[in-house]
Write a protein that holds these residues in place. Sequence first.
Motif, PDB file in Angstrom:
ATOM      1  N   ASN A   1      -9.859 -15.994   2.221  1.00 56.92           N
ATOM      2  CA  ASN A   1      -9.007 -14.900   1.753  1.00 56.92           C
ATOM      3  C   ASN A   1      -8.850 -13.803   2.798  1.00 56.92           C
ATOM      4  O   ASN A   1      -7.786 -13.188   2.906  1.00 56.92           O
ATOM      5  CB  ASN A   1      -9.584 -14.318   0.463  1.00 56.92           C
ATOM      6  CG  ASN A   1      -9.448 -15.276  -0.714  1.00 56.92           C
ATOM      7  OD1 ASN A   1      -8.550 -16.123  -0.726  1.00 56.92           O
ATOM      8  ND2 ASN A   1     -10.332 -15.165  -1.684  1.00 56.92           N
TER       9      ASN A   1
ATOM     10  N   SER B   1      -6.563 -11.598  -3.778  1.00 58.19           N
ATOM     11  CA  SER B   1      -7.581 -12.609  -3.494  1.00 58.19           C
ATOM     12  C   SER B   1      -8.892 -12.049  -2.952  1.00 58.19           C
ATOM     13  O   SER B   1      -9.976 -12.542  -3.286  1.00 58.19           O
ATOM     14  CB  SER B   1      -7.015 -13.642  -2.514  1.00 58.19           C
ATOM     15  OG  SER B   1      -6.619 -13.020  -1.303  1.00 58.19           O
TER      16      SER B   1
ATOM     17  N   PHE C   1      -4.300 -16.737  -5.273  1.00 57.37           N
ATOM     18  CA  PHE C   1      -5.752 -16.912  -5.288  1.00 57.37           C
ATOM     19  C   PHE C   1      -6.463 -15.694  -5.873  1.00 57.37           C
ATOM     20  O   PHE C   1      -7.642 -15.768  -6.207  1.00 57.37           O
ATOM     21  CB  PHE C   1      -6.258 -17.225  -3.884  1.00 57.37           C
ATOM     22  CG  PHE C   1      -5.868 -18.592  -3.395  1.00 57.37           C
ATOM     23  CD1 PHE C   1      -5.999 -19.704  -4.209  1.00 57.37           C
ATOM     24  CD2 PHE C   1      -5.341 -18.779  -2.125  1.00 57.37           C
ATOM     25  CE1 PHE C   1      -5.632 -20.967  -3.785  1.00 57.37           C
ATOM     26  CE2 PHE C   1      -4.963 -20.040  -1.679  1.00 57.37           C
ATOM     27  CZ  PHE C   1      -5.110 -21.135  -2.507  1.00 57.37           C
TER      28      PHE C   1
ATOM     29  N   PRO D   1      -8.461 -18.528  -8.329  1.00 56.05           N
ATOM     30  CA  PRO D   1      -9.177 -19.076  -7.169  1.00 56.05           C
ATOM     31  C   PRO D   1      -9.851 -20.418  -7.437  1.00 56.05           C
ATOM     32  O   PRO D   1     -10.472 -20.991  -6.551  1.00 56.05           O
ATOM     33  CB  PRO D   1     -10.245 -18.002  -6.902  1.00 56.05           C
ATOM     34  CG  PRO D   1     -10.522 -17.426  -8.253  1.00 56.05           C
ATOM     35  CD  PRO D   1      -9.209 -17.459  -9.004  1.00 56.05           C
TER      36      PRO D   1
END
Length: 519
Positions: free
Chosen positions: A347, A402, A483, A487
């Motif tokens: 990320n 994310s 995400f 995730p």
Amino acid sequence: MSPWLPILMAVPVLGAVVVALLPKGSDKLAKQVTLLVSLAVMVLTLVMAVQFKPGGDRFQFVAEYDWIPSFGVKFGVGVDGIALVLIALSAVLVPIVVLASWNDADGVKTADGTVIAPKRSVKTYFSLLLVLETMMIGVFAATDIFLFYIFFEAMLIPMYFMIGSYGGAQRSYAAVKFLLYSLFGGLLMLVAVIGLYFAAGKGTFMFPELIGAIQDPNTQKWLFAGFFVAFAIKAPLVPVHTWLPDAAAQAPAGAAVLLVGVLDKVGTFGMLRFCLELFPEAAKTFTTPIVVLAVISIIYGAIVAIGQTDMKRLIAYTSISHFGFIVMGVFAMDQIAQSGATLYMVNHGFATGALFLVAGFLIARRGSPYISDYGGVQKVAPLLAGFFLVAGLAGLSLPGLSSFVSEFMVMIGTYSSVAFGSGALAVAAIVSAVAVILAAVYILWVVQRTLNGPTAESVKGFKDLNVREVVVLAPLVALIIAFGFYPKPLLDVINPSVEQTIQNVKVETPAIAEKGAGN
């Protein structure tokens, strides 16, 4: 024997040869070939990733070829879930960087005609990008430790030339500093790699065969130190971090994305893969001082970022803070923390990549990296300002994006870790939480100074993002948001490999203890 990884490594290097051999004056064709090759690698990587079985063998797509038989050196490659997500990160970022760097070697002019980057060899620049992609895939895929070392050092060559030949005004200084720091760490690791070979007495450099081979505690400590210092420099961890702000500030924006987004992850990947599993007792012994250094990096990087006047240096210092979180998660010896640290590596690549690219687009328009030379950008380039804001919010780990998931997992896992039966890690997690406040300060400060307020005279002629630049940034923002909310696809791949790491280090965490009890 699987051909997937050798093919992934061969395609970009063959593409680099093709680009280099194109006739003079074929600059546009060189860019097009590079983009097509990088897209092909990305597609092949995603096809391979779909075939990965998280519940299957730890290392998959394995290929081994004898290289130096007399010393037991093999061209051995294979991926577990941790390596797979980092290879996928590399494969996704490279075509984005190629498209973002379309004009980096052409010579850049500001709106008033001032040349801020003279024209250089286009073919060489894009050839170096493809060579670097091969090295990045190779270093994460290598299961032979000597082969890993070769890729670890070979990555320096294309990045050195990309900084030193295509960077800013102080590019030579930054490139040499980057090279010297990395070579020093690499030499220490080479000594440790050779020491591991003889101390293990197995006649091989293959990582799976060397797990548990070193039993003597003192030998583990010395070998651990050699590997760890090399990885700490690469990561970078305070106090061996000073090369990064210079290199990132002077590198072209695309090169900076790969430097901070991928190459630096080799350090934290190496800690998780080699330092913990090859030298588990030494890792436990040194956990406290390493976590202290990680917390110092977290706080120091955030505080120094607040005081930066150069956009790219600010982003570099925020990355030092973020890498501190990753290192803390790795050495928390907790499954949640280590999964969070691995997810953070991915990320962070997307969020910091977006930040560097937006900063690069701003600098290309204004001709200055200094924050004070901007103001009111959102009034003249709202699309550019919008992408800057989203990338910045991802950098401060806003919930819903994310980076928040990763950072939250690291802090929760570290706080709740019972690996050492003490509250030291809980204290580290609490102290590191201060960086969440500091992150809001440095990100909101740069956003306010750059995007809001009175419109500076120097930005009134700004053009908003063109189609190419939107295509560059849109996938990164999409991944950051996707995400952030979901995730699970990444964690499903990462978790089994992290669990295997914890088991090899012989640290009993609640998740593993419950699983054992269930059996």
